[in-house]
Write a protein that holds these residues in place. Structure first.
Motif: not given
Length: 124
Positions: A1-4, A6-9, A40-50
């Motif tokens: 995943m690119t920085n962009q 990840a940021f979008n997600k 609910l998820k935090c910023a990093i939680g949004m990026l961690i798959p289940d």
């Protein structure tokens, strides 16, 4: 995943969620959580798959240890991840829902400037 990517997600996920991911600490205050019991998820939680998430991340590991433990976070600039986490956590200090979102949007703009990223358009 690119920085962009990840940021979008993170931006689209937190905008849709509309509130911070917090749990009560032992003193009765709020502390941020990668995932809280309400989903609910935090910023990093949004990026961690289940399938890569474990409750051991909550309060037990540093962000760098979480990054090392989660393959989905590999390749994303760790300083960007740290700033995204701080953006969520700092906005979470504002207990008004509108205040949280205003603080979050301001933080997103700052992150976009620092890392030369494009801020996703808001969806109505």
């Amino acid at each position: 995943m690119t920085n962009q990517e990840a940021f979008n997600k993170v931006v689209t996920g937190l905008r849709a969620q509309g509130k911070p991911s917090v749990v009560m600490d032992i003193y009765g205050g709020n502390m941020c959580a990668y995932r809280n019991p309400n989903g609910l998820k935090c910023a990093i939680g949004m990026l961690i798959p289940d399938e890569q998430y474990t409750s051991c991340f909550e309060g037990g590991l540093s962000l760098s240890e979480v990054i090392e433990s989660v393959p989905a976070l590999q390749g994303i600039d760790s300083s960007l991840l740290s700033l995204l986490q701080r953006t969520h956590d700092n906005a979470s200090d504002n207990h008004e829902v509108n205040g949280f979102m205003e603080d979050l949007e301001s933080g997103f703009q700052r992150v976009a400037r620092i890392y030369n990223l494009t801020l996703p358009a808001k969806v109505s």
